[in-house]
Every structure is written in C-alpha cells, then in structure tokens.
Design a protein around this motif. Structure first.
Motif, PDB file in Angstrom:
ATOM      1  N   ALA A 182       0.092  -9.174  -4.792  1.00  0.00           N
ATOM      2  CA  ALA A 182       0.485 -10.540  -5.147  1.00  0.00           C
ATOM      3  C   ALA A 182       1.911 -10.594  -5.692  1.00  0.00           C
ATOM      4  O   ALA A 182       2.490 -11.676  -5.813  1.00  0.00           O
ATOM      5  CB  ALA A 182      -0.488 -11.121  -6.173  1.00  0.00           C
ATOM      6  N   PHE A 183       2.453  -9.440  -6.017  1.00  0.00           N
ATOM      7  CA  PHE A 183       3.825  -9.361  -6.540  1.00  0.00           C
ATOM      8  C   PHE A 183       4.717  -8.668  -5.511  1.00  0.00           C
ATOM      9  O   PHE A 183       4.261  -7.933  -4.657  1.00  0.00           O
ATOM     10  CB  PHE A 183       3.858  -8.595  -7.864  1.00  0.00           C
ATOM     11  N   HIS A 184       5.987  -8.881  -5.606  1.00  0.00           N
ATOM     12  CA  HIS A 184       6.939  -8.291  -4.651  1.00  0.00           C
ATOM     13  C   HIS A 184       8.083  -7.641  -5.419  1.00  0.00           C
ATOM     14  O   HIS A 184       9.253  -7.999  -5.262  1.00  0.00           O
ATOM     15  CB  HIS A 184       7.467  -9.357  -3.687  1.00  0.00           C
ATOM     16  N   VAL A 185       7.702  -6.675  -6.276  1.00  0.00           N
ATOM     17  CA  VAL A 185       8.684  -6.022  -7.133  1.00  0.00           C
ATOM     18  C   VAL A 185       9.280  -4.795  -6.459  1.00  0.00           C
ATOM     19  O   VAL A 185      10.486  -4.582  -6.495  1.00  0.00           O
ATOM     20  CB  VAL A 185       8.052  -5.645  -8.486  1.00  0.00           C
ATOM     21  N   ASN A 186       8.441  -3.997  -5.838  1.00  0.00           N
ATOM     22  CA  ASN A 186       8.935  -2.794  -5.166  1.00  0.00           C
ATOM     23  C   ASN A 186       8.061  -2.481  -3.960  1.00  0.00           C
ATOM     24  O   ASN A 186       7.065  -3.160  -3.700  1.00  0.00           O
ATOM     25  CB  ASN A 186       8.993  -1.604  -6.137  1.00  0.00           C
ATOM     26  N   ALA A 187       8.459  -1.441  -3.219  1.00  0.00           N
ATOM     27  CA  ALA A 187       7.759  -1.106  -1.973  1.00  0.00           C
ATOM     28  C   ALA A 187       6.308  -0.673  -2.208  1.00  0.00           C
ATOM     29  O   ALA A 187       5.432  -0.956  -1.394  1.00  0.00           O
ATOM     30  CB  ALA A 187       8.521   0.004  -1.241  1.00  0.00           C
ATOM     31  N   LEU A 188       6.056   0.004  -3.326  1.00  0.00           N
ATOM     32  CA  LEU A 188       4.692   0.437  -3.615  1.00  0.00           C
ATOM     33  C   LEU A 188       3.770  -0.751  -3.888  1.00  0.00           C
ATOM     34  O   LEU A 188       2.597  -0.743  -3.518  1.00  0.00           O
ATOM     35  CB  LEU A 188       4.683   1.389  -4.812  1.00  0.00           C
ATOM     36  N   MET A 189       4.301  -1.788  -4.550  1.00  0.00           N
ATOM     37  CA  MET A 189       3.497  -2.977  -4.802  1.00  0.00           C
ATOM     38  C   MET A 189       3.248  -3.765  -3.515  1.00  0.00           C
ATOM     39  O   MET A 189       2.175  -4.335  -3.317  1.00  0.00           O
ATOM     40  CB  MET A 189       4.186  -3.885  -5.826  1.00  0.00           C
ATOM     41  N   GLU A 190       4.226  -3.767  -2.634  1.00  0.00           N
ATOM     42  CA  GLU A 190       4.109  -4.546  -1.402  1.00  0.00           C
ATOM     43  C   GLU A 190       3.276  -3.823  -0.336  1.00  0.00           C
ATOM     44  O   GLU A 190       2.792  -4.453   0.608  1.00  0.00           O
ATOM     45  CB  GLU A 190       5.503  -4.826  -0.844  1.00  0.00           C
ATOM     46  N   PHE A 191       3.093  -2.528  -0.491  1.00  0.00           N
ATOM     47  CA  PHE A 191       2.339  -1.763   0.502  1.00  0.00           C
ATOM     48  C   PHE A 191       0.907  -2.293   0.567  1.00  0.00           C
ATOM     49  O   PHE A 191       0.268  -2.512  -0.466  1.00  0.00           O
ATOM     50  CB  PHE A 191       2.338  -0.283   0.122  1.00  0.00           C
ATOM     51  N   PRO A 192       0.349  -2.525   1.768  1.00  0.00           N
ATOM     52  CA  PRO A 192      -1.001  -3.108   1.890  1.00  0.00           C
ATOM     53  C   PRO A 192      -2.040  -2.346   1.081  1.00  0.00           C
ATOM     54  O   PRO A 192      -2.043  -1.110   1.071  1.00  0.00           O
ATOM     55  CB  PRO A 192      -1.281  -3.016   3.398  1.00  0.00           C
ATOM     56  N   TRP A 193      -2.936  -3.076   0.445  1.00  0.00           N
ATOM     57  CA  TRP A 193      -3.945  -2.452  -0.420  1.00  0.00           C
ATOM     58  C   TRP A 193      -4.802  -1.438   0.330  1.00  0.00           C
ATOM     59  O   TRP A 193      -5.131  -0.391  -0.208  1.00  0.00           O
ATOM     60  CB  TRP A 193      -4.832  -3.528  -1.054  1.00  0.00           C
ATOM     61  N   TYR A 194      -5.123  -1.735   1.599  1.00  0.00           N
ATOM     62  CA  TYR A 194      -5.955  -0.806   2.369  1.00  0.00           C
ATOM     63  C   TYR A 194      -5.179   0.446   2.748  1.00  0.00           C
ATOM     64  O   TYR A 194      -5.762   1.505   3.002  1.00  0.00           O
ATOM     65  CB  TYR A 194      -6.523  -1.493   3.614  1.00  0.00           C
ATOM     66  N   GLY A 195      -3.854   0.352   2.799  1.00  0.00           N
ATOM     67  CA  GLY A 195      -3.034   1.526   3.082  1.00  0.00           C
ATOM     68  C   GLY A 195      -3.097   2.543   1.952  1.00  0.00           C
ATOM     69  O   GLY A 195      -3.052   3.753   2.182  1.00  0.00           O
ATOM     70  N   HIS A 196      -3.227   2.044   0.709  1.00  0.00           N
ATOM     71  CA  HIS A 196      -3.325   2.947  -0.441  1.00  0.00           C
ATOM     72  C   HIS A 196      -4.551   3.842  -0.361  1.00  0.00           C
ATOM     73  O   HIS A 196      -4.568   4.937  -0.930  1.00  0.00           O
ATOM     74  CB  HIS A 196      -3.368   2.130  -1.738  1.00  0.00           C
ATOM     75  N   LEU A 197      -5.585   3.380   0.329  1.00  0.00           N
ATOM     76  CA  LEU A 197      -6.816   4.161   0.441  1.00  0.00           C
ATOM     77  C   LEU A 197      -6.656   5.342   1.389  1.00  0.00           C
ATOM     78  O   LEU A 197      -7.476   6.271   1.366  1.00  0.00           O
ATOM     79  CB  LEU A 197      -7.962   3.275   0.930  1.00  0.00           C
ATOM     80  N   MET A 198      -5.614   5.322   2.226  1.00  0.00           N
ATOM     81  CA  MET A 198      -5.474   6.325   3.277  1.00  0.00           C
ATOM     82  C   MET A 198      -4.324   7.289   3.066  1.00  0.00           C
ATOM     83  O   MET A 198      -4.165   8.234   3.840  1.00  0.00           O
ATOM     84  CB  MET A 198      -5.289   5.628   4.636  1.00  0.00           C
ATOM     85  N   ILE A 199      -3.512   7.078   2.040  1.00  0.00           N
ATOM     86  CA  ILE A 199      -2.355   7.955   1.848  1.00  0.00           C
ATOM     87  C   ILE A 199      -2.499   8.743   0.555  1.00  0.00           C
ATOM     88  O   ILE A 199      -3.300   8.413  -0.315  1.00  0.00           O
ATOM     89  CB  ILE A 199      -1.030   7.148   1.831  1.00  0.00           C
ATOM     90  N   GLY A 200      -1.703   9.800   0.468  1.00  0.00           N
ATOM     91  CA  GLY A 200      -1.786  10.651  -0.711  1.00  0.00           C
ATOM     92  C   GLY A 200      -3.116  11.386  -0.767  1.00  0.00           C
ATOM     93  O   GLY A 200      -3.802  11.573   0.230  1.00  0.00           O
ATOM     94  N   GLY A 201      -3.507  11.759  -1.949  1.00  0.00           N
ATOM     95  CA  GLY A 201      -4.754  12.502  -2.119  1.00  0.00           C
ATOM     96  C   GLY A 201      -5.917  11.649  -2.574  1.00  0.00           C
ATOM     97  O   GLY A 201      -6.934  12.174  -3.032  1.00  0.00           O
ATOM     98  N   PHE A 202      -5.794  10.305  -2.416  1.00  0.00           N
ATOM     99  CA  PHE A 202      -6.838   9.418  -2.933  1.00  0.00           C
ATOM    100  C   PHE A 202      -8.205   9.732  -2.325  1.00  0.00           C
ATOM    101  O   PHE A 202      -9.181   9.973  -3.046  1.00  0.00           O
ATOM    102  CB  PHE A 202      -6.477   7.955  -2.667  1.00  0.00           C
ATOM    103  N   ALA A 203      -8.303   9.729  -0.998  1.00  0.00           N
ATOM    104  CA  ALA A 203      -9.600   9.929  -0.345  1.00  0.00           C
ATOM    105  C   ALA A 203     -10.168  11.301  -0.672  1.00  0.00           C
ATOM    106  O   ALA A 203     -11.351  11.443  -1.003  1.00  0.00           O
ATOM    107  CB  ALA A 203      -9.462   9.746   1.166  1.00  0.00           C
TER     108      ALA A 203
END
Length: 384
Positions: A280-301
């Motif tokens: 809902a905010f547009h402060v930086n690229a990490l905030m703007e990255f789609p919420w479902y994308g966060h589930l698939m990157i890094g070591g989250f899964a």
C-alpha cells in the motif's frame, strides 16, 4: 552369519561391565542406525507406535532431498550460464555435486564427531537429531564458503546451540539457523554481497551473483520473472531457491505427520498480510515488490518448511503453532523491508520466535485453564 549376529558379537567387549564399556554409545549408534532399537517402556503409559526419532529424522532427510538435488543442479546452472559452458542437467548437477558434497561431508564429520564425544563423556546414547541438522547447515550456506568456516559454524551450533542446553530435545534455538547466524556475524563478507551466491564468482570478475533481495534492497528491479523465482533458477543459498521443490518436501512432511501444516500455513498468512500492508506504500523497491513474490524469494519457503517447524524449538500447542507461524511470517517481511543491511529476514524471524515459543505456549495453556475455571465457576453458580 547374519549382519545382526556380527554386530552382536562386535558389541560384546562394549557391554556393561566389560573392558570398553565407556565407548558403548559410539558402537550402539551404529546398531540403531542399521536396526530399529528394541527398547521398550518398563513402566507408566505405553504408546504403541512404530515411529521413533530415527524414522522421524530420516523422513525429514528424504523431504530435503528434492531441494538438495535441485540446489546442486542450480549451483552448476548459475555458474555455467555466466561462463558460457553447457547448461544440460547432468553437467550442471555434477558441477554442483562437486561443490556441495565436501560441505556435507565436513558438516556431518565435525557435527557427528562432537555428538559422539558428548555421548561418551555423558554416558548416554547418540541421538539421531544431527542427521537433519548436518544436512540443513550446508543447504543454507553460500556455495563457496570455505570449508573451515563451515566446520567452525558447526562446532558453534552443536556445542553452544544444542549440547550446552542438554542435547537433542533440550535446545531452545534451531541448531542449523544458529550455525548460519554465527557464520553471518563472524564472516559477513563470505555470507553476503554479490559474489558469494554463485560458484567461483569471488575468483572470476566476469561472474556476478546478486540475489533478488539484494537488488531490491539496492532499489533496483528484481530482474527475474515469477516462474524463475518459483522454480528456483536464481542465485541464492545452496538449496533455498526452489519454492517448487521445497513444496514437494513440505507435502512429504505434512502427509507423514512430521511437519506442522499449521506453522507453515500461519507463516504464509503472516507474510502475505505484511506484504499487502507494505504494498500500500511506495517508499522503496522492497515495499513495492508484490506480496506473493516475497513468498518465493530468499529463504522464506525453506526456512518456514524445514526450520520453523522444528518440533523442539517451535511452539507445541495447537493455537500456539498458529500464533508462532503467523508471527514468523510477519517478522520475516518486516525485517526484509526495514533492514537494508540484511534484506533476508527469515533467519532472524525464526530465531526470535524460537526464543518466544515457550512464552506463547505458556499463555495459550493459561488462557485455556482460565476459560475452564470460568466455565466451572458458572456451572457451580447455576447448581446453587
């Protein structure tokens, strides 16, 4: 003579009262690895179940194999695609096997050596818990981390993270994440940056391996499509990149009843909620990255499936597992967005919730006790 008879004969000098009794735990470990222990409960409640700690640990190891095999392939693929070499499966897999197998050997060799030493010193049997930890540690490390650093991280995890608390079943922190946290803070230049996630990138200037989270933290675009993120053909730790194969492992854990689906689903819910809030905010690229994308990157899964569900360091109560999982997801995304020096987040989130898991369970149990007391008081009031 059968294998059973040969082992029984070999164990005779190590029996109680014999010359080498002190070394019995090391010999018994080989026995229990090859055969199901024949121990039975002598008194108290009896639970008739064929599942023991060894079988549970082996189930987790089997669930880890799809992500590990793909991680070996992806290690070769990430290197070969930049050097212009062949990218067929077998070529890439053999390259990755050559890079990762020594890490696994060092992890098991050092870790099991310490486990055997503590078992002999304390006079108890060797526990099978390190079967999983010994595989997890190299799977969450950068591919080119020096082997001596892996060894020191293993020593710290086993001695300080587990044995100092009493051994398997007594630790409050996940040992594999403890090893990674130690390596991250002790050797930061080998655990972060753009040169540690692709094999030989440190030695070859033409190779770069910046992760998606690193790019987003720097304010740049991700640079990969969603399918690549889901399939795992991206730079990252050895076996953390492929959400697809991690989900296969998750299915194995859930179907066998070894892993808690409540913690996994709770983590997805928590991460999704926090991702939607930041979107809902547009402060930086990490905030703007789609919420479902966060589930698939890094070591989250990977962290959510194989480490947040650790039955020793996670919450134990049913309601507590939901709270624990949701908070892991919430804090993971929060740390990613607000900590530009460490845009991963899942390691810190799980370790933080490991510390608070007993507190979560305490208040869940206390809440249940209070509700029952109120129902009892109300019932007694009606009867009077």
């Amino acid at each position: 003579m059968s294998l059973r008879d040969k082992i029984d004969n070999f164990k005779k000098p190590f029996a109680k009262g014999e010359k080498y009794e002190k070394w019995a735990p090391a010999v018994n470990a080989l026995d229990t690895f090859l055969f199901v222990p024949n121990h039975t409960t002598k008194k108290g409640a009896h639970i008739r179940d064929g599942v023991d700690l060894k079988r549970t640990m082996i189930t987790v190891v089997i669930a880890l194999l799809p992500a590990l095999i793909y991680g070996m392939y992806n290690t070769g693929y990430q290197h070969n695609i930049q050097t212009g070499e062949a990218t067929d499966f077998m070529t890439c897999f053999l390259f990755g096997l050559w890079k990762i197998l020594p890490m696994i050997v060092v992890s098991y060799g050092v870790g099991l050596g310490i486990e055997f030493a503590f078992a002999i010193y304390r006079g108890h049997e060797v526990n099978e818990g390190y079967l999983v930890t010994g595989l997890l540690i190299p799977m969450i490390m950068p591919v080119d981390i020096p082997l001596w650093m892996v060894a020191i991280a293993v020593v710290f995890a086993v001695v300080i993270g587990k044995e100092a608390f009493g051994g398997t079943g007594m630790n409050i922190l996940n040992p594999a994440l403890t090893a990674r946290a130690f390596a991250f803070f002790a050797y930061p230049t080998f655990m972060s940056g753009t040169k540690v996630w692709v094999a030989d990138a440190i030695n070859v200037d033409a190779i770069s391996g910046e992760t998606i989270l690193g790019k987003l933290a720097a304010g740049n675009a991700a640079g990969y499509d969603m399918w690549s993120m889901f399939a795992g053909s991206i730079p990252g730790s050895v076996a953390e990149t492929s959400t697809l194969w991690i989900l296969v492992g998750a299915a194995i854990l859930i179907l066998t009843g070894v892993g808690s689906w409540r913690i996994m689903l709770g983590g997805v819910i928590g991460a999704s909620i926090m991702g939607l809030i930041f979107n809902a905010f547009h402060v930086n690229a990490l905030m703007e990255f789609p919420w479902y994308g966060h589930l698939m990157i890094g070591g989250f899964a990977f962290g959510l499936v194989f480490m947040a569900t650790d039955p020793v360091s996670a919450a134990q109560t049913t309601t507590g597992k939901w709270i624990y999982g949701i908070l892991v997801g919430l804090f993971c995304i929060m740390i990613r967005v607000f900590n530009p020096a460490y845009p991963e987040g899942v390691m810190m989130a799980i370790l933080l919730l490991n510390v608070f898991a007993p507190t979560i369970d305490h208040y869940v149990v206390q809440s249940s006790v209070n509700r029952r007391k109120k129902r009892l008081a109300a019932k007694q009031l009606k009867t009077t």
